[in-house]
Design a protein around this motif. Structure first.
Motif, PDB file in Angstrom:
ATOM      1  N   ASP A  11       0.972  -1.314   0.118  1.00  0.00           N
ATOM      2  CA  ASP A  11       0.183   0.164   0.148  1.00  0.00           C
ATOM      3  C   ASP A  11       0.827   1.199  -0.020  1.00  0.00           C
ATOM      4  N   GLY A  12       2.285   1.157   0.123  1.00  0.00           N
ATOM      5  CA  GLY A  12       3.044   2.313   0.170  1.00  0.00           C
ATOM      6  C   GLY A  12       3.027   2.905  -1.186  1.00  0.00           C
ATOM      7  N   LEU A  13       2.774   2.074  -2.110  1.00  0.00           N
ATOM      8  CA  LEU A  13       2.557   2.642  -3.643  1.00  0.00           C
ATOM      9  C   LEU A  13       1.130   3.023  -3.958  1.00  0.00           C
ATOM     10  N   TRP A  14       0.260   1.992  -3.689  1.00  0.00           N
ATOM     11  CA  TRP A  14      -1.136   2.225  -4.010  1.00  0.00           C
ATOM     12  C   TRP A  14      -1.879   3.577  -3.292  1.00  0.00           C
ATOM     13  N   ASN A  15      -1.271   3.691  -2.089  1.00  0.00           N
ATOM     14  CA  ASN A  15      -1.946   5.082  -1.445  1.00  0.00           C
ATOM     15  C   ASN A  15      -1.977   6.037  -2.416  1.00  0.00           C
ATOM     16  N   TYR A  16      -0.808   6.365  -3.189  1.00  0.00           N
ATOM     17  CA  TYR A  16      -0.831   7.478  -4.098  1.00  0.00           C
ATOM     18  C   TYR A  16      -1.182   7.311  -5.484  1.00  0.00           C
ATOM     19  N   VAL A  17      -1.530   5.842  -5.793  1.00  0.00           N
ATOM     20  CA  VAL A  17      -2.046   5.915  -7.116  1.00  0.00           C
ATOM     21  C   VAL A  17      -3.245   4.661  -7.035  1.00  0.00           C
ATOM     22  N   PRO A  18      -4.278   4.920  -6.423  1.00  0.00           N
ATOM     23  CA  PRO A  18      -5.395   3.920  -6.073  1.00  0.00           C
ATOM     24  C   PRO A  18      -5.924   3.336  -7.375  1.00  0.00           C
ATOM     25  N   GLU A  19      -6.312   4.032  -8.289  1.00  0.00           N
ATOM     26  CA  GLU A  19      -6.990   3.668  -9.381  1.00  0.00           C
ATOM     27  C   GLU A  19      -6.151   3.244 -10.466  1.00  0.00           C
ATOM     28  N   PRO A  20      -6.693   2.142 -11.184  1.00  0.00           N
ATOM     29  CA  PRO A  20      -5.714   1.585 -12.243  1.00  0.00           C
ATOM     30  C   PRO A  20      -5.425   2.608 -13.228  1.00  0.00           C
ATOM     31  N   GLU A  21      -6.295   3.574 -13.656  1.00  0.00           N
ATOM     32  CA  GLU A  21      -5.722   4.849 -14.481  1.00  0.00           C
ATOM     33  C   GLU A  21      -4.701   5.724 -13.830  1.00  0.00           C
ATOM     34  N   ASP A  22      -5.052   5.810 -12.419  1.00  0.00           N
ATOM     35  CA  ASP A  22      -3.864   6.601 -11.839  1.00  0.00           C
ATOM     36  C   ASP A  22      -2.297   5.900 -12.008  1.00  0.00           C
ATOM     37  N   LEU A  23      -2.403   4.635 -11.882  1.00  0.00           N
ATOM     38  CA  LEU A  23      -1.149   3.701 -12.089  1.00  0.00           C
ATOM     39  C   LEU A  23      -0.601   3.812 -13.322  1.00  0.00           C
ATOM     40  N   LEU A  24      -1.571   3.851 -14.436  1.00  0.00           N
ATOM     41  CA  LEU A  24      -1.284   3.909 -15.905  1.00  0.00           C
ATOM     42  C   LEU A  24      -0.478   5.184 -16.240  1.00  0.00           C
ATOM     43  N   ALA A  25      -1.293   6.218 -15.642  1.00  0.00           N
ATOM     44  CA  ALA A  25      -0.833   7.537 -15.740  1.00  0.00           C
ATOM     45  C   ALA A  25       0.569   7.972 -15.632  1.00  0.00           C
ATOM     46  N   VAL A  26       1.169   7.070 -14.660  1.00  0.00           N
ATOM     47  CA  VAL A  26       2.606   7.462 -13.913  1.00  0.00           C
ATOM     48  C   VAL A  26       3.511   6.283 -14.290  1.00  0.00           C
ATOM     49  N   LEU A  27       2.980   5.277 -15.029  1.00  0.00           N
ATOM     50  CA  LEU A  27       3.698   4.176 -15.278  1.00  0.00           C
ATOM     51  C   LEU A  27       5.029   4.575 -16.519  1.00  0.00           C
ATOM     52  N   PRO A  28       6.306   4.283 -16.276  1.00  0.00           N
ATOM     53  CA  PRO A  28       7.061   4.333 -17.155  1.00  0.00           C
ATOM     54  C   PRO A  28       6.974   3.309 -18.431  1.00  0.00           C
ATOM     55  N   ARG A  29       7.193   3.880 -19.662  1.00  0.00           N
ATOM     56  CA  ARG A  29       6.788   3.047 -20.686  1.00  0.00           C
ATOM     57  C   ARG A  29       8.149   2.613 -21.723  1.00  0.00           C
ATOM     58  N   GLY A  30       7.986   1.651 -22.156  1.00  0.00           N
ATOM     59  CA  GLY A  30       9.127   1.101 -22.911  1.00  0.00           C
ATOM     60  C   GLY A  30      10.462   0.837 -22.188  1.00  0.00           C
ATOM     61  N   VAL A  31      10.327   0.501 -20.905  1.00  0.00           N
ATOM     62  CA  VAL A  31      11.726   0.253 -20.217  1.00  0.00           C
ATOM     63  C   VAL A  31      11.630  -1.149 -19.525  1.00  0.00           C
ATOM     64  N   PRO A  32      12.826  -1.672 -19.274  1.00  0.00           N
ATOM     65  CA  PRO A  32      12.830  -3.204 -18.691  1.00  0.00           C
ATOM     66  C   PRO A  32      12.056  -3.130 -17.288  1.00  0.00           C
ATOM     67  N   LEU A  71       7.909   3.651 -10.349  1.00  0.00           N
ATOM     68  CA  LEU A  71       6.844   3.611  -9.406  1.00  0.00           C
ATOM     69  C   LEU A  71       7.317   3.997  -8.066  1.00  0.00           C
ATOM     70  N   VAL A  72       8.343   3.303  -7.595  1.00  0.00           N
ATOM     71  CA  VAL A  72       8.606   3.680  -6.275  1.00  0.00           C
ATOM     72  C   VAL A  72       9.159   5.214  -6.241  1.00  0.00           C
ATOM     73  N   ASP A  73       9.736   5.727  -7.234  1.00  0.00           N
ATOM     74  CA  ASP A  73       9.893   7.251  -7.067  1.00  0.00           C
ATOM     75  C   ASP A  73       8.840   7.888  -7.051  1.00  0.00           C
ATOM     76  N   VAL A  74       7.674   7.485  -7.657  1.00  0.00           N
ATOM     77  CA  VAL A  74       6.341   8.202  -7.701  1.00  0.00           C
ATOM     78  C   VAL A  74       5.849   8.528  -6.110  1.00  0.00           C
TER      79      VAL A  74
END
Lengths: 326, 429
Positions: free
Chosen positions: A271-292, A300-303
């Motif tokens: 919950d240390g992550l999802w407290n800040y991005v609870p909804e799937p679309e919140d997560l999608l908005a901050v998700l780095p793309r095209g990286v391993p 995500l941890v940085d977020v």
């Protein structure tokens, strides 16, 4: 601490040369088909006294001190799966733990547990739980066991192991933790959970939450007493209704299995992550793309850290190949 | 041979910041109950009975007669095949049986011959126990026996030898054999026999009534022959900068082993424990001083192993230290440690109280014996409480309020003194 990845030409245990098709190291007998994060979590190579020799139980042969876990910031990387765990900005200790492993030609197993802060030795609880559970899941992958059954077995074993940490005279603070796991093969994935650690699926341009929290707030939302928004700010938002530990009784996980048809990512987190991005679309908005995966996990941890890092943050990212083979 | 040893550690491993003293009770239990192949072969055991034949043994003559009967009982209790000898002690020592050199093999004929030789003994001469022990040691040295056990009986003080000489002898013979000591009558010195029995890992007791000697000797010989493994050492590994403050056997009797340490490797010391019977259990109180580490650090303060003479590990346990800022954890008192600490204090309170009483310091004697009454009450040591009541009039046990008795039988006082080191374990499942 980072584990090296990729195909090996030497045994990770004894460094003897091995061929890619070898199943066991001929020198030391280590199973080469299974790669996994270290049992007991990340530890230092040298003791504070400078000694580098430890006995079988992890005590320094010179000064007797136990090998120290370096938990504040942990990174593990295996082919197709990576995890980052961080103490965060406010907590004294990192009480989250993660463990994962990969069975060549079979798939990947991941477990994330979040130690309950109000219990004693919470980090020992979460570490014990992930070590115990990932063992069961990896054994299941090797033998081709049903993933949901293996998940239930893993929870039973982890719950028992955590319960044994309790002191009978201090039952009210018995070590306890949450649980979320994933078993991923080429064409299917099974997620199991107890408590409020979560799993999200990200594929193409969409994202979905796969878990429902075992919290009193979530229960009230399900019953229509609270809205999602109200629940987030409610003081009971994080009060667990189910967990692993001596005072948890017999525990069966909730689980979900789905076919993996398209490439994507499976994200397991505390919950240390999802407290800040609870909804799937919140997560999608901050998700780095095209990286391993490891870059995704770090991002995500940085977020969470930038948003305040109020709790321990653990993120494990698994690459889903969608029938292409891993 | 080859018993497995179970090692259990009782302690509160949590220490407050900066603390460095770690206390633990280590319970060692020899496994098995005489399973086939686990018995020591009879030929591997040797027994020497040392009987005081100084002149005082004739006053009254029942003493020597009882000692003869007791020796006969011990000889009868020896299994066939056990090597044995009988030594008569005065200001010198001589072998009463066998006639030839060395020891004899127990059997119907040799047992009868030995008893006949013992019967011819008469009392005459002084007392020099060091001489007796040296002769026993020479007899054992000629034998290839795993179990080497002696019984020493005396009725008097070690008058014909300096205490320094006895100390030299004890240092020389320690480790060569174990020895149970018995004092008959009330003219011998408890402290003297205790020194001998502690150095030789045996017991000490009073036999106030000579009539009880035979049964006592028989049971000592039976117990000695029942041992399944000899010369077991307790091996302590301690970390760098650590110091073993003490290692004491805490049950069934108190024996300080601290001074008997032999360094066997860097940071490793061995302490002798003698022979063990299958199923036998003893407690040890280990106190280690370690260099304090940081809060949250966990340390192996000691690894405790039981090792045989060849160095094979028969059992193992570990003593931990964990530093915490949680006062609730660091202030917890371990019941086993408290029990044995209380019993050790009980034993020293009794000794100090009796010494003060003998020196005529009534005030100190009352205070120390009062403290002993209170500790015996608190640790549930009812046998010791009963013996204390023979020396003091107990007015209130919980507070230790006592009055010295004017008339105390010597036997009562000596019994209290000798048995002050007999401890009681707390009830465990």
């Amino acid at each position: 601490m980072t584990m090296d990845s990729g195909l090996r030409d030497s045994c990770p245990e004894c460094a003897a040369p091995v061929a890619p098709q070898d199943r066991f190291c001929e020198a030391c007998g280590r199973n080469l088909r299974v790669q996994r994060t270290p049992v007991g979590g990340p530890v230092t190579a040298r003791c504070a006294c400078g000694g580098a020799e430890f006995d079988g139980e992890g005590f320094c042969a010179r000064c007797g001190r136990a090998r120290v876990a370096v938990r504040d910031r942990v990174e593990f990387v295996l082919p197709g799966v990576a995890g980052v765990s961080d103490r965060g900005r406010r907590r004294q200790r990192n009480e989250d733990s993660m463990a994962f492993g990969r069975v060549r030609g079979r798939g990947v197993a991941v477990v994330v547990c979040d130690g309950v802060a109000s219990s004693e030795r919470a980090e020992q609880a979460s570490q014990t739980a992930v070590d115990t559970a990932v063992d069961v899941l990896l054994t299941g992958l090797q033998s081709g066991a049903d993933a949901e059954a293996a998940t239930a077995d893993a929870v039973t074993a982890a719950n028992g192991a955590v319960a044994r940490l309790a002191r009978p005279e201090a039952a009210e603070v018995a070590p306890s933790c949450t649980f979320v796991s994933a078993v991923v093969t080429d064409d299917s994935a099974t997620v199991g959970w107890v408590g409020d650690s979560r799993a999200y699926l990200v594929a193409g341009t969409g994202a979905a939450r796969l878990t429902t929290d075992d919290t009193w707030a979530a229960q009230l939302v399900a019953e229509g007493v609270l809205t999602e928004e109200e629940a987030l700010t409610d003081r009971r938002a994080h009060v667990l209704s189910r967990w692993l530990g001596a005072d948890a009784g017999a525990v069966e996980p909730q689980s979900v299995t789905f076919m993996v048809e398209t490439p994507g990512l499976l994200v397991l987190c505390s919950d240390g992550l999802w407290n800040y991005v609870p909804e799937p679309e919140d997560l999608l908005a901050v998700l780095p793309r095209g990286v391993p995966p490891v870059e995704v996990a770090r991002g995500l941890v940085d977020v969470a850290l930038e948003a305040g890092g109020h709790d321990n943050i653990t993120v494990v990212v698994i690459q889903l190949r969608g029938g292409n083979g891993s | 041979m080859g018993l497995e040893f179970g090692v259990e550690v009782f302690q509160n491993e949590y220490l407050p910041q900066g603390a460095g003293q770690v206390d633990a009770i280590v319970t060692v239990t020899a496994g098995g109950t005489g399973a086939p192949g686990r018995e020591v072969e009879p030929a591997a055991a040797a027994e020497v009975v040392v009987i005081d034949t100084s002149g005082s043994m004739d006053y009254p003559p029942t003493k020597l007669a009882a000692a003869k009967r007791a020796t006969a009982a011990a000889v009868d209790a020896l299994r066939d095949g056990v090597r044995f000898a009988v030594v008569a002690g005065t200001d010198t020592a001589r072998v009463v049986y066998p006639n030839g050199p060395g020891m004899e093999v127990a059997g119907p004929a040799t047992r009868a011959a030995a008893k006949k030789a013992v019967n011819r003994l008469h009392a005459d001469g002084g007392t020099a126990m060091g001489q007796w022990l040296l002769l026993a040691d020479r007899l054992f040295a000629g034998q290839d026996a795993e179990l080497r056990h002696a019984i020493l009986l005396t009725d008097g003080e070690n008058q014909h030898e300096t205490p320094e000489r006895l100390t030299e002898v004890l240092e020389h013979v320690a480790g060569g054999f174990t020895c149970d000591c018995r004092g008959v009558g009330t003219n011998w010195r408890v402290a003297e026999l205790r020194r001998i029995s502690e150095a030789l890992l045996g017991s000490v007791d009073i036999v106030a009534d000579p009539a009880d000697l035979a049964e006592d000797f028989r049971s000592m010989a039976v117990a000695a022959m029942g041992k399944a493994v000899a010369d077991v050492s307790l091996r302590l590994w301690t970390p760098e900068h650590a110091e073993v403050r003490f290692l004491k056997q805490a049950a069934p009797t108190l024996v300080d082993l601290t001074g008997w340490r032999v360094e066997s490797a860097p940071r490793v010391g061995d302490y002798p424990t003698g022979a063990w019977a299958a199923g036998e259990s003893r407690d040890y109180h280990l106190c280690v001083r370690v260099r304090p580490a940081g809060v949250g650090d966990r340390m192996l303060a000691s690894r405790v192993s039981l090792v045989d003479p060849a160095g094979a590990v028969l059992g193992q346990g570990r003593v931990l230290a964990v530093w915490t800022d949680d006062v609730a954890l660091s202030t917890r008192i371990n019941a086993e440690v408290a029990q044995h600490t209380g019993q050790a204090e009980l034993a020293s309170a009794i000794r100090e109280g009796l010494e003060a009483r003998r020196a005529g310091d009534a005030e100190r004697a009352t205070a120390r014996l009062g403290r002993a009454v209170r500790l015996a009450h608190e640790t549930g040591n009812t046998d010791t409480a009963r013996l204390l009541a023979g020396v003091v009039e107990v007015q209130d046990a919980p507070t230790g309020t006592v009055r010295l008795r004017r008339q105390v039988a010597d036997a009562d006082e000596m019994t209290l003194d000798t048995r002050s080191t007999v401890t009681r374990r707390i009830g465990r499942a």
